[in-house]
Write a protein that holds these residues in place. Structure first.
Motif, PDB file in Angstrom:
ATOM      1  N   ILE A 191       0.856  -1.251  -0.005  1.00  0.00           N
ATOM      2  CA  ILE A 191       0.099  -0.001  -0.079  1.00  0.00           C
ATOM      3  C   ILE A 191       0.965   1.388  -0.022  1.00  0.00           C
ATOM      4  O   ILE A 191       1.724   1.491   0.660  1.00  0.00           O
ATOM      5  CB  ILE A 191      -0.959   0.151   1.238  1.00  0.00           C
ATOM      6  CG1 ILE A 191      -1.719  -1.296   1.522  1.00  0.00           C
ATOM      7  CG2 ILE A 191      -1.961   1.105   1.067  1.00  0.00           C
ATOM      8  CD1 ILE A 191      -2.616  -1.476   0.051  1.00  0.00           C
ATOM      9  N   TRP A 192       0.820   2.115  -1.201  1.00  0.00           N
ATOM     10  CA  TRP A 192       1.623   3.307  -1.112  1.00  0.00           C
ATOM     11  C   TRP A 192       0.770   4.501  -0.880  1.00  0.00           C
ATOM     12  O   TRP A 192      -0.394   4.419  -1.468  1.00  0.00           O
ATOM     13  CB  TRP A 192       2.179   3.448  -2.536  1.00  0.00           C
ATOM     14  CG  TRP A 192       2.887   2.215  -2.928  1.00  0.00           C
ATOM     15  CD1 TRP A 192       2.247   0.869  -3.616  1.00  0.00           C
ATOM     16  CD2 TRP A 192       4.038   1.654  -2.953  1.00  0.00           C
ATOM     17  NE1 TRP A 192       3.128   0.071  -3.934  1.00  0.00           N
ATOM     18  CE2 TRP A 192       4.430   0.452  -3.434  1.00  0.00           C
ATOM     19  CE3 TRP A 192       5.478   2.312  -2.321  1.00  0.00           C
ATOM     20  CZ2 TRP A 192       5.651  -0.010  -3.389  1.00  0.00           C
ATOM     21  CZ3 TRP A 192       6.599   1.875  -2.324  1.00  0.00           C
ATOM     22  CH2 TRP A 192       6.756   0.520  -3.043  1.00  0.00           C
ATOM     23  N   ASP A 193       1.178   5.557   0.042  1.00  0.00           N
ATOM     24  CA  ASP A 193       0.143   6.642   0.245  1.00  0.00           C
ATOM     25  C   ASP A 193       0.861   7.782  -0.498  1.00  0.00           C
ATOM     26  O   ASP A 193       2.089   7.963  -0.116  1.00  0.00           O
ATOM     27  CB  ASP A 193       0.091   6.759   1.696  1.00  0.00           C
ATOM     28  CG  ASP A 193      -1.026   7.768   2.231  1.00  0.00           C
ATOM     29  OD1 ASP A 193      -0.911   8.809   1.892  1.00  0.00           O
ATOM     30  OD2 ASP A 193      -2.139   7.275   2.775  1.00  0.00           O
TER      31      ASP A 193
ATOM     32  N   TRP B 238      -8.540  -6.149   3.799  1.00  0.00           N
ATOM     33  CA  TRP B 238      -7.656  -5.502   4.472  1.00  0.00           C
ATOM     34  C   TRP B 238      -8.146  -3.990   4.647  1.00  0.00           C
ATOM     35  O   TRP B 238      -9.035  -3.438   4.108  1.00  0.00           O
ATOM     36  CB  TRP B 238      -6.287  -5.279   3.444  1.00  0.00           C
ATOM     37  CG  TRP B 238      -5.729  -6.550   2.799  1.00  0.00           C
ATOM     38  CD1 TRP B 238      -6.167  -6.940   1.744  1.00  0.00           C
ATOM     39  CD2 TRP B 238      -4.917  -7.344   3.542  1.00  0.00           C
ATOM     40  NE1 TRP B 238      -5.559  -8.023   1.613  1.00  0.00           N
ATOM     41  CE2 TRP B 238      -4.701  -8.479   2.723  1.00  0.00           C
ATOM     42  CE3 TRP B 238      -4.055  -7.355   4.727  1.00  0.00           C
ATOM     43  CZ2 TRP B 238      -3.763  -9.426   2.762  1.00  0.00           C
ATOM     44  CZ3 TRP B 238      -3.164  -8.444   5.097  1.00  0.00           C
ATOM     45  CH2 TRP B 238      -2.958  -9.324   4.225  1.00  0.00           C
ATOM     46  N   ASN B 239      -7.733  -3.588   6.090  1.00  0.00           N
ATOM     47  CA  ASN B 239      -8.057  -2.199   6.311  1.00  0.00           C
ATOM     48  C   ASN B 239      -6.654  -1.529   6.072  1.00  0.00           C
ATOM     49  O   ASN B 239      -5.740  -1.843   6.656  1.00  0.00           O
ATOM     50  CB  ASN B 239      -8.055  -1.991   7.880  1.00  0.00           C
ATOM     51  CG  ASN B 239      -8.456  -0.633   8.335  1.00  0.00           C
ATOM     52  OD1 ASN B 239      -7.892   0.293   7.736  1.00  0.00           O
ATOM     53  ND2 ASN B 239      -9.171  -0.592   9.443  1.00  0.00           N
ATOM     54  N   THR B 240      -6.920  -0.417   5.112  1.00  0.00           N
ATOM     55  CA  THR B 240      -5.407  -0.140   4.325  1.00  0.00           C
ATOM     56  C   THR B 240      -5.031   1.244   5.168  1.00  0.00           C
ATOM     57  O   THR B 240      -4.019   1.601   5.005  1.00  0.00           O
ATOM     58  CB  THR B 240      -5.689   0.459   3.087  1.00  0.00           C
ATOM     59  OG1 THR B 240      -6.665   1.436   2.820  1.00  0.00           O
ATOM     60  CG2 THR B 240      -5.998  -0.805   2.225  1.00  0.00           C
TER      61      THR B 240
ATOM     62  N   PHE C 285       3.633   2.442   2.460  1.00  0.00           N
ATOM     63  CA  PHE C 285       2.871   2.569   3.638  1.00  0.00           C
ATOM     64  C   PHE C 285       2.603   1.355   4.457  1.00  0.00           C
ATOM     65  O   PHE C 285       2.498   1.283   5.702  1.00  0.00           O
ATOM     66  CB  PHE C 285       1.629   3.279   3.219  1.00  0.00           C
ATOM     67  CG  PHE C 285       0.763   3.932   4.463  1.00  0.00           C
ATOM     68  CD1 PHE C 285       1.422   4.847   5.229  1.00  0.00           C
ATOM     69  CD2 PHE C 285      -0.282   3.575   4.733  1.00  0.00           C
ATOM     70  CE1 PHE C 285       0.800   5.298   6.287  1.00  0.00           C
ATOM     71  CE2 PHE C 285      -1.195   4.245   5.867  1.00  0.00           C
ATOM     72  CZ  PHE C 285      -0.669   4.829   6.576  1.00  0.00           C
ATOM     73  N   HIS C 286       2.250   0.112   3.870  1.00  0.00           N
ATOM     74  CA  HIS C 286       2.051  -1.093   4.391  1.00  0.00           C
ATOM     75  C   HIS C 286       2.789  -2.106   3.525  1.00  0.00           C
ATOM     76  O   HIS C 286       2.554  -1.947   2.411  1.00  0.00           O
ATOM     77  CB  HIS C 286       0.515  -1.283   4.831  1.00  0.00           C
ATOM     78  CG  HIS C 286      -0.046  -0.582   5.759  1.00  0.00           C
ATOM     79  ND1 HIS C 286       0.547  -0.436   7.031  1.00  0.00           N
ATOM     80  CD2 HIS C 286      -1.045   0.263   5.730  1.00  0.00           C
ATOM     81  CE1 HIS C 286      -0.401   0.326   7.716  1.00  0.00           C
ATOM     82  NE2 HIS C 286      -1.197   1.011   6.866  1.00  0.00           N
ATOM     83  N   ARG C 287       3.316  -2.951   3.879  1.00  0.00           N
ATOM     84  CA  ARG C 287       3.503  -4.333   3.343  1.00  0.00           C
ATOM     85  C   ARG C 287       2.896  -5.505   3.942  1.00  0.00           C
ATOM     86  O   ARG C 287       3.163  -5.766   4.999  1.00  0.00           O
ATOM     87  CB  ARG C 287       5.033  -4.536   3.453  1.00  0.00           C
ATOM     88  CG  ARG C 287       5.812  -5.666   2.849  1.00  0.00           C
ATOM     89  CD  ARG C 287       7.224  -5.717   3.142  1.00  0.00           C
ATOM     90  NE  ARG C 287       8.034  -6.981   2.442  1.00  0.00           N
ATOM     91  CZ  ARG C 287       8.422  -7.024   1.363  1.00  0.00           C
ATOM     92  NH1 ARG C 287       8.468  -6.033   0.466  1.00  0.00           N
ATOM     93  NH2 ARG C 287       8.818  -8.230   0.887  1.00  0.00           N
TER      94      ARG C 287
END
Length: 459
Positions: free
Chosen positions: A295-297, A347-349, A310-312
């Protein structure tokens, strides 16, 4: 396009089977499938049943297994007859009229309470079990990692068949050829419509990305230098075209300017096969052959160096191509794993937490949310090559749709959200009326800003 650019095998195949021509399939009559037996109590002969329990097996050549009744057997027969009420001439017969029930709650008060509390039950939507239309798609590349089908906001569907991109207009059923590329750059490895529905991005096997105007059938740009190998996934975010390559890199390209590479995301060690921007344009989800979701923000993005994710998310155990952002909850992402994983995860991103995971039993190739109901559609590979409609969040199966004879690799949704197009390794393109019709017509969304408004300034 010069016919010389087509190889001889593709030319001969096209002569015998023209792309995107409709197949006419014989549909089964639902009345032929009368395979359920529903017993009718009025057709039961209880007297005959009583006879068979008492007299019917006392002997005779038609009953070779009959034996002489012993006292114990006779006692058992009487107990059985008494337990089944076979000694009565009428079963469930009233000898006297039952008493009138006493109304504990006055009828007028009860009816007024029900008037305010009762909610009308929503009728169950009919889901057709067969595709409403089937088109030929010869030379469709059977490759899990590519993205060869997309449906634009102008109701035109783009599909790549080997080296050629075709456009199918859903409003009138017409087909046109947009471009055929040479073998030195092809085959086409991905297609993706810009938000305006007029401009199409075409990813190629040689790492280049072409931008085309579908109205004039003219090429506008050729984006070079983004990747070192094929571009199998793309996603638009307004005027930003994000591309994912076999080299594991993700590139943000601003198509308005000459130096189009504005951001680079590094995190995948293998091919990027899934890319999806959230509706807000704030977060990007990427899936790769390394079994990882990132997840890229954009709030933490930087043009000076490779942006940190942001998340892996590492819970999948096979390649992740299927990604879908929820239309009614902005931070909810659905993902599907390949043949070694077979699961759909949610998923909750914002937090990176896995909310739920279900085993589908087969390779998950693509995911689509229903825009009008809380439902999710998944397409699958071996063994059934089916579509499955799930109710969210219970994840109960609402329908399983079959028809394809090979894995259903690609899915696209019509602009109104009702029809889904699927393309499979069996070289057919099918249309399914799986999401129904919206109950209330919603106002048309505001047009997205034209990503090519300043295109004439690019040299």
């Amino acid at each position: 396009m010069d016919a010389g650019s087509l190889n001889s095998s593709s030319y001969l195949k096209a002569q015998s089977r023209f792309p995107l021509q409709e197949q006419f399939l014989h549909r089964k009559n639902s009345k032929d499938n009368l395979d359920r037996f529903i017993p009718n109590r009025s057709a039961m002969d209880l007297d005959y049943a009583h006879y068979m329990l008492t007299q019917g097996r006392k002997g005779g050549k038609e009953n070779p297994t009959a034996t002489v009744n012993s006292p114990s057997r006779e006692a058992y027969r009487k107990q059985l007859a008494e337990a089944l009420n076979l000694n009565r001439t009428r079963i469930l017969a009233f000898k006297n009229k039952p008493p009138t029930p006493v109304e504990l709650i006055p009828r007028d008060h009860l009816s007024s309470s029900l008037h305010y509390q009762a909610k009308p039950t929503k009728p169950r939507r009919y889901i057709p079990q067969t595709s409403e239309r089937t088109l030929d798609a010869p030379d469709l590349v059977d490759d899990f990692y590519l993205n060869l089908l997309d449906w634009g906001s102008k109701n035109v569907l783009a599909i790549a068949l080997e080296n050629t991109v075709y456009l199918w207009d859903a409003s009138n059923g017409s087909t046109s050829e947009l471009v055929t590329v040479g073998d030195e750059v092809g085959p086409v490895t991905s297609v993706n419509w810009a938000p305006d529905g007029l401009h199409l991005a075409i990813g190629l096997n040689n790492s280049n990305v072409q931008l085309w105007d579908s109205a004039s059938c003219k090429q506008l740009r050729n984006l070079r230098g983004c990747h070192r190998s094929r571009v199998g996934s793309m996603a638009w975010n307004n005027h930003i075209l994000t591309t994912g390559g076999m080299d594991g890199k993700i590139i943000n390209n601003d198509v308005r300017i000459r130096s189009h590479i504005v951001e680079t995301y590094r995190g995948h060690q293998q091919e990027v096969c899934g890319l999806k921007w959230s509706a807000s344009g704030q977060q990007l989800a990427s899936g790769g052959n390394d079994n990882i979701i990132h997840i890229w923000d954009r709030s933490v993005a930087s043009s000076n160096s490779a942006t940190q994710w942001f998340h892996r998310l590492e819970e999948h155990t096979s390649a992740v191509k299927a990604l879908a952002w929820c239309p009614f909850q902005g931070n909810l992402l659905a993902s599907g794993g390949g043949g070694g994983d077979r699961s759909i995860k949610f998923w909750n991103t914002h937090t990176g937490a896995c909310l739920n995971s279900i085993d589908t039993g087969s390779q998950v190739c693509a995911l689509l949310w229903n825009k009008n109901e809380r439902e999710l559609l998944s397409s699958h590979g071996f063994t059934q090559n089916q579509l499955v409609l799930w109710k969210y969040p219970s994840m109960l199966k609402m329908a399983e749709l079959t028809g394809h004879t090979s894995r259903v690799l690609y899915m696209a949704q019509s602009p109104d959200g009702c029809t889904v197009a699927t393309a499979a390794g069996d070289e057919t393109l099918r249309f399914w009326n799986v999401f129904g019709v919206p109950e209330v017509a919603k106002a048309a969304p505001k047009a997205n800003p034209e990503p090519f408004s300043r295109f004439n300034r690019i040299r």
